[in-house]
Design an enzyme around this catalytic site. Structure first.
Site, short mmCIF file in Angstrom:
data_model
loop_
_atom_site.label_atom_id
_atom_site.label_comp_id
_atom_site.label_asym_id
_atom_site.label_seq_id
_atom_site.Cartn_x
_atom_site.Cartn_y
_atom_site.Cartn_z
CG HIS A 155 -2.05 -0.98 1.09
ND1 HIS A 155 -3.33 -0.62 0.72
CD2 HIS A 155 -2.08 -2.33 1.24
CE1 HIS A 155 -4.09 -1.70 0.67
NE2 HIS A 155 -3.36 -2.75 0.99
CG ASP A 363 0.22 9.31 0.58
OD1 ASP A 363 0.15 8.15 1.02
OD2 ASP A 363 -0.42 10.27 1.03
P1 ADQ Z 1 -2.97 6.18 4.69
O1 ADQ Z 1 -1.59 6.68 4.84
O2 ADQ Z 1 -3.74 6.01 5.94
O3 ADQ Z 1 -3.03 4.83 3.87
P2 ADQ Z 1 -4.90 7.70 2.84
O4 ADQ Z 1 -5.01 6.93 1.60
O5 ADQ Z 1 -4.77 9.16 2.63
O6 ADQ Z 1 -3.68 7.31 3.73
O7 ADQ Z 1 -6.20 7.52 3.77
C1 ADQ Z 1 -6.82 6.32 4.02
C2 ADQ Z 1 -8.20 6.55 4.64
O8 ADQ Z 1 -8.10 7.18 5.91
C3 ADQ Z 1 -9.11 7.42 3.78
O9 ADQ Z 1 -10.34 6.78 3.63
C4 ADQ Z 1 -9.25 8.72 4.58
O10 ADQ Z 1 -10.52 9.33 4.47
C5 ADQ Z 1 -9.02 8.28 6.01
N1 ADQ Z 1 -8.44 9.38 6.80
C6 ADQ Z 1 -7.20 9.91 6.66
N2 ADQ Z 1 -7.02 10.91 7.54
C7 ADQ Z 1 -8.15 11.01 8.26
C8 ADQ Z 1 -8.59 11.89 9.32
N3 ADQ Z 1 -7.80 12.84 9.80
N4 ADQ Z 1 -9.86 11.73 9.80
C9 ADQ Z 1 -10.65 10.77 9.30
N5 ADQ Z 1 -10.30 9.93 8.31
C10 ADQ Z 1 -9.06 10.04 7.79
C11 ADQ Z 1 -2.11 3.93 3.20
C12 ADQ Z 1 -1.11 4.59 2.25
C13 ADQ Z 1 -1.83 5.41 1.19
C14 ADQ Z 1 -2.86 4.55 0.45
C15 ADQ Z 1 -3.74 3.79 1.43
C16 ADQ Z 1 -4.63 2.75 0.73
O11 ADQ Z 1 -0.20 5.41 2.98
O12 ADQ Z 1 -0.91 5.96 0.26
O13 ADQ Z 1 -3.67 5.36 -0.36
O14 ADQ Z 1 -2.96 3.08 2.39
O15 ADQ Z 1 -3.86 1.86 -0.04
#
Ligand code: ADQ
Length: 467
Positions: A155, A363
């Site tokens: 991921h 990311d």
């Molecule tokens: P994350 O680093 O967690 O995931 P991201 O893809 O931006 O990053 O977010 C994942 C989920 O978390 C989204 O549904 C988002 O809405 C939710 N989220 C993030 N911040 C939040 C907050 N402050 N409050 C509520 N909800 C929040 C990892 C990788 C990413 C990749 C994902 C999926 O780092 O690059 O996109 O996995 O593969």
């Protein structure tokens, strides 16, 4: 079709709305095969209690979890996964702690997972392992005689070969990937890094595009950019919680345009850089100052890792100084909220915001970018300012792409975004939504699993392993 077994460090009960699109999408496939989801329970227990597997039935999906002892949690989770792999894979060698003990803990927990999972497997299962915590899991399963098809999806980004090679034991780690039948990456860039690494460091032979042979095994690899559940998110946007949030924000900020940032509080997300770019924008555009407010939600994350507490303090002090320097009696330029916003309310916040700042330094993908666009009113959509270093930038080419290290460039993009005319906003949004809809989370799941089923069967036996 055989039963699907998903393995990830953390699991989610797919029936709960807080679970998010990924859990819901996986649950859909798991439901259709009566599948099993295996992972860590999230609990740290005394060593004597750590041996049980806990089972829970979530509709047709069986959830199976194991607990970790304190030392395993510290070495495997905090130490190696989040203290070595997370920073290096996000290009931050400076933050990696290569303490030799961690790698033993990482291997120990992967062996524990393999030992506990093995008796639960059926001969025609298809196994899908997720993320950097579990890179050696297939090799450990194979060492126990597992011959089922096993796929892996990363991921987070895969860095270029020379960065990967800075990890002591990197050759062991990458060799372990050859125990899988299919490797999935988020972007073409990550896949290129994998190809270059295995050809230069492991002297792998390219067999055909996306297939390499090394260590007496052949592995297939591809880019499978993850998407969101567009339908689910659209419904969430129209549901009462999100509508109420939208109306509240619109009323509260009726005289101002909102910019929004939603992230986990993580150094990969480029939050201090974003704040400095916003400050630069305020400095350069006195006439626009009091017409824009940035709401930054940064949810708490891994606060037991030192780099995160440093980041927390840096961010608090930056926001404080921006508000101190630019704020008026009736206007604060930044509202920084160190909390998680309920998933059901997020779309309302997105929809009320004219601009989203998604500016990570690195990311894997970044799903916030896709969620923000999906929550917009297509007739009057907001503008996405997106880091060129997010995996999403390979797909969302009509965003305002920025280099988050370039403060002035990002500040200029913020200005452009706030003033973009309606027809341009519409056409960019329309083009990106086509991509988001086409490559949604169901596409991702189906395409990956189809490729895993099609991946050429490998030779049996484990003599090549020598992990
Ligand atoms: P994350 O680093 O967690 O995931 P991201 O893809 O931006 O990053 O977010 C994942 C989920 O978390 C989204 O549904 C988002 O809405 C939710 N989220 C993030 N911040 C939040 C907050 N402050 N409050 C509520 N909800 C929040 C990892 C990788 C990413 C990749 C994902 C999926 O780092 O690059 O996109 O996995 O593969």
């Amino acid at each position: 079709m055989g039963r699907l077994v998903v393995v990830s460090n953390r699991i989610a009960d797919p029936r709960k709305t807080a679970a998010g699109g990924l859990a819901v999408a996986l649950a859909e496939v798991l439901n259709s095969t009566g599948g099993l989801w295996f992972g860590w329970s999230g609990k740290v227990v005394d060593s004597t209690d750590a041996d049980d597997v806990h089972f829970q039935q979530a509709g047709p999906v069986k959830l199976a979890t194991v607990d970790l002892t304190q030392v395993d949690h510290d070495d495997f989770y905090l130490g190696y996964s989040n203290g070595v792999l997370w920073p290096v894979f996000h290009y931050r060698l400076d933050l990696a702690d290569f303490d030799a003990g961690y790698i033993a803990g990482y291997r120990r927990v992967n062996q524990l997972f393999a030992r506990k999972l093995m008796p639960l497997l059926k001969p025609d299962d298809i196994i899908w392992v997720h993320d950097y915590h579990l890179i050696p899991l297939a090799a450990e399963l194979r060492a126990l005689g597992c011959e089922q098809r096993i796929g892996f999806f990363l991921h987070i980004p895969l860095p270029p070969p020379l960065l990967l090679a800075a990890i002591p034991g990197h050759d062991w780690l990458i060799r372990a990937l050859f125990a899988y039948d299919l490797l999935g990456f988020q972007s073409q860039g990550d896949l290129d890094h994998f190809g270059r690494y295995v050809e230069t460091e492991a002297h792998a032979q390219p067999v055909e595009p996306g297939r390499w042979r090394a260590f007496g095994r052949t592995v297939q690899a591809g880019a499978f950019p993850i998407g969101i559940d567009v339908e689910e998110f659209t419904q969430l946007t129209a549901a009462p919680d999100a509508v109420e949030m939208y109306e509240r924000m619109k009323n509260e900020y009726s005289r101002r345009k909102l910019l929004v940032g939603v992230d986990r509080l993580d150094y990969s997300k480029g939050l201090p850089q974003r704040m400095r770019a916003f400050r630069e924008f305020l400095e350069r555009n006195p006439e626009l100052r009091s017409s824009a407010t940035l709401i930054q939600i940064a949810s708490p994350s891994r606060e037991d890792v030192t780099a995160y507490t440093d980041l927390l303090h840096e961010l608090e002090s930056l926001c404080g100084s921006i508000n101190g320097n630019f704020g008026e009696l009736d206007w604060m330029p930044v509202r920084y909220i160190h909390r998680t916003v309920a998933r059901a309310r997020l779309p309302g916040l997105y929809r009320a915001s004219r601009v989203a700042l998604v500016t990570p330094l690195r990311d894997g993908m970044n799903l916030v970018a896709k969620e923000y666009l999906t929550a917009q009113d297509p007739e009057d959509p907001g503008v996405l300012v997106l880091s060129r270093f997010a995996g999403a930038a390979e797909q969302l080419k009509e965003a305002l792409l920025v280099n988050p290290y370039d403060r002035e460039g990002t500040a200029a993009a913020i200005g452009l975004a706030l003033q973009m005319p309606l027809d341009e906003r519409r056409s960019r949004h329309g083009a990106m939504m086509k991509t988001i809809k086409r490559f949604d989370v169901h596409w991702w799941c189906d395409t990956y699993l189809e490729a895993l089923r099609q991946a050429q069967a490998e030779e049996k036996g484990t003599s090549w392993l020598r992990l």
